[in-house]
Enzyme design. Structure first.
Site, mmCIF file in Angstrom:
data_model
loop_
_atom_site.group_PDB
_atom_site.id
_atom_site.type_symbol
_atom_site.label_atom_id
_atom_site.label_comp_id
_atom_site.label_asym_id
_atom_site.label_seq_id
_atom_site.Cartn_x
_atom_site.Cartn_y
_atom_site.Cartn_z
ATOM 1 N N SER A 141 -19.307 -75.332 -55.256
ATOM 2 C CA SER A 141 -19.860 -74.732 -56.468
ATOM 3 C C SER A 141 -21.261 -75.268 -56.752
ATOM 4 O O SER A 141 -22.168 -75.116 -55.949
ATOM 5 C CB SER A 141 -18.906 -74.970 -57.639
ATOM 6 O OG SER A 141 -19.329 -74.294 -58.790
ATOM 7 N N ASP B 124 -24.719 -70.028 -59.866
ATOM 8 C CA ASP B 124 -24.525 -71.286 -59.154
ATOM 9 C C ASP B 124 -24.281 -70.983 -57.674
ATOM 10 O O ASP B 124 -24.410 -69.843 -57.233
ATOM 11 C CB ASP B 124 -23.376 -72.076 -59.771
ATOM 12 C CG ASP B 124 -22.034 -71.366 -59.622
ATOM 13 O OD1 ASP B 124 -22.025 -70.139 -59.389
ATOM 14 O OD2 ASP B 124 -20.994 -72.031 -59.733
ATOM 15 N N ASP C 123 -19.780 -67.901 -59.197
ATOM 16 C CA ASP C 123 -18.768 -67.605 -60.214
ATOM 17 C C ASP C 123 -19.247 -68.013 -61.600
ATOM 18 O O ASP C 123 -18.502 -67.906 -62.569
ATOM 19 C CB ASP C 123 -17.421 -68.248 -59.876
ATOM 20 C CG ASP C 123 -17.437 -69.768 -59.928
ATOM 21 O OD1 ASP C 123 -18.539 -70.360 -60.009
ATOM 22 O OD2 ASP C 123 -16.354 -70.374 -59.859
#
Length: 465
Positions: free
Chosen positions: A95, A231, A235
């Site tokens: 992430s 990011d 998401d």
């Protein structure tokens, strides 16, 4: 910090995510959770992800299942493909955290794994079943990204962003080309910016001052109406107005929910309190931080009434749609996983339809403002005892919050959230999946929220190093 489950799956240092460890977790996932007929596999653009993906693909086949290679795709695109096929999925991504770390996000056919699923996966690690003699197949899913683009261009139509110049901060987001395609498909003029061959850990909830200045410069230089980004695994959205000022995720969430006709919201305790003043939302459920908790709350409501028009969002902007909504050009099916495109498109399209800028749409909301940032490199063996003391000891809280008015209320739903006389809020919480300590603030003006954040980040630095 050894790899462990946090609020977004398994995370750890790349050096600790060995092939054996990755294979063991995938085998435990297959053993503990339903998969349908196959497991879809996608990954982000950090350097370590392709090699980890190959381990995951091979392990799925070793478990006798079909492995579906989706390639470098956003997490919500992978989830959409897997859920539509009635299959499980594994996304290889860290992430927003630095490139020396990575992780696995697991999906069952109905969506993200729950905390109960995580418990069962961890239990299965201790007693992995034998592998079958039969090897599974390997298949490709070449339209995974295109199907995700089509979901939004079909629902919003080719006039939703007509006449708008939208900057696309591409960096190393796995959605960098997808964002361009969606803006173009919805009638806007995309302006691609800052493609990077090096992975950049963009945290949409804690954007540094240098990046904020760059956003403002791009908006002025290219005469943009707005600027968007995500990011690393796409998401979480980032949306800036024409001046380059970022519209916070917990503002994008209510704007998106209102535009789609949701009347029930599920959101973590860290999100902006203004939603309580918005008459369009009949019910608001507050949760712990992390999409599994938001999803659990949404599912509880849908179990009570399948027709509930429920949406979920997090302060980082990730949006979850729990009902069949009507977008400007057509229907939009539910997608109960954190998404980046919907909370960008819906607010921009709604503002344009109302003859407003996105800044004007945000300014029309009840006046309550948040700010957030984090200290990096703070392990939980340091932050845990400190936070425990603040929770248990009123004198310790008074000493730490010595610049604040009298304490009015404390909330231990997730970390420590303190409300002070006058309404200001400071919320302290260790990250669930990285060596970070986060601070959230809320106040009656943007500057007051930023001042609170600056003061208490400084105090945290002094205490935690």
């Amino acid at each position: 910090m050894p790899p462990k489950f946090g609020t977004s799956g398994l995370r750890g240092l790349v050096t600790e995510l060995t092939p054996d460890l990755v294979a063991s977790y995938v085998r435990a996932f297959v053993a503990a959770c339903p998969q349908g007929s196959a497991v879809h596999v996608g990954w982000d653009l950090r350097p370590s992800s392709p090699a980890i993906a190959e381990v995951v693909l091979q392990t799925v086949q070793d478990c006798g299942l079909t492995a579906v290679r989706c390639g470098t795709v956003p997490t919500p695109a992978l989830a959409l493909a897997a859920m539509n096929a009635g299959c499980g999925a594994v996304m290889i991504t860290g992430s927003h955290i630095p490139a020396d770390r990575n992780g696995l996000k697991f999906y069952v056919p109905s969506g993200e794994v729950s905390k109960e699923d995580e418990t069962q996966i961890l239990a299965a690690l201790d007693a992995l079943p034998s592998l079958p003699e039969r090897q599974g197949k390997l298949e490709d899913h070449p339209t995974c990204a295109a199907d995700y683009v089509a979901r939004y261009t079909a629902a919003f139509g080719d006039q939703a962003l007509a006449g708008m110049r939208i900057g696309v901060y591409q960096h190393s987001s796995v959605a960098r080309d997808i964002m361009v395609a969606v803006v173009q498909g919805c009638g806007g003029t995309p302006v691609p910016l800052a493609w990077s061959d090096t992975f950049i850990p963009v945290d949409t909830e804690a954007v540094d001052p240098e990046t904020r200045s760059q956003l403002a410069a791009w908006c002025a230089e290219h005469e943009l109406d707005a600027l968007i980004s995500t990011d690393g695994d796409a998401d979480r959205p980032m949306l800036a107005d024409a001046s380059g000022a970022i519209v916070p995720g917990d503002v994008l969430g209510p704007l998106t929910a209102r535009a789609l006709g949701a009347d029930v919201l599920c959101t973590p305790v860290s999100s902006n309190s203004m939603i309580g003043q918005m008459a369009c939302f009949a019910t608001i459920k507050r949760t712990r931080i992390g999409s599994p908790f938001v999803i659990a709350a949404m599912e509880d409501l849908l179990d009570e009434n399948a027709d509930t028009r429920v949406a979920g969002y997090e302060a980082n902007g990730g949006f979850l749609l729990g009902f069949a909504a009507e977008a400007p050009a057509g229907p939009l099916a539910p997608l109960m996983t954190r998404d980046c495109l919907l909370p960008v498109l819906a607010p921009l399209a709604a503002a344009r339809a109302a003859g407003q800028s996105i800044a004007e749409a945000a300014a029309a909301l009840p006046p309550c403002f948040t700010a957030a940032d984090r200290l990096q490199g703070i392990e939980q063996d340091r932050s845990g005892p400190f936070l425990a003391q603040l929770k248990q000891d009123a004198a310790a809280r008074a000493a730490f919050f010595d610049s604040m008015p009298a304490e009015q209320d404390t909330d231990h739903t997730d970390g420590l959230r303190v409300t002070f006389e006058g309404g200001a809020v400071v919320h302290l919480r260790p990250s669930g999946n990285a060596p970070e300590f986060r601070c959230y603030t809320e106040a009656a003006t943007p500057q007051a929220a930023q001042d609170l954040l600056h003061t208490h980040l400084g105090a945290l630095r002094n205490r935690l190093g």
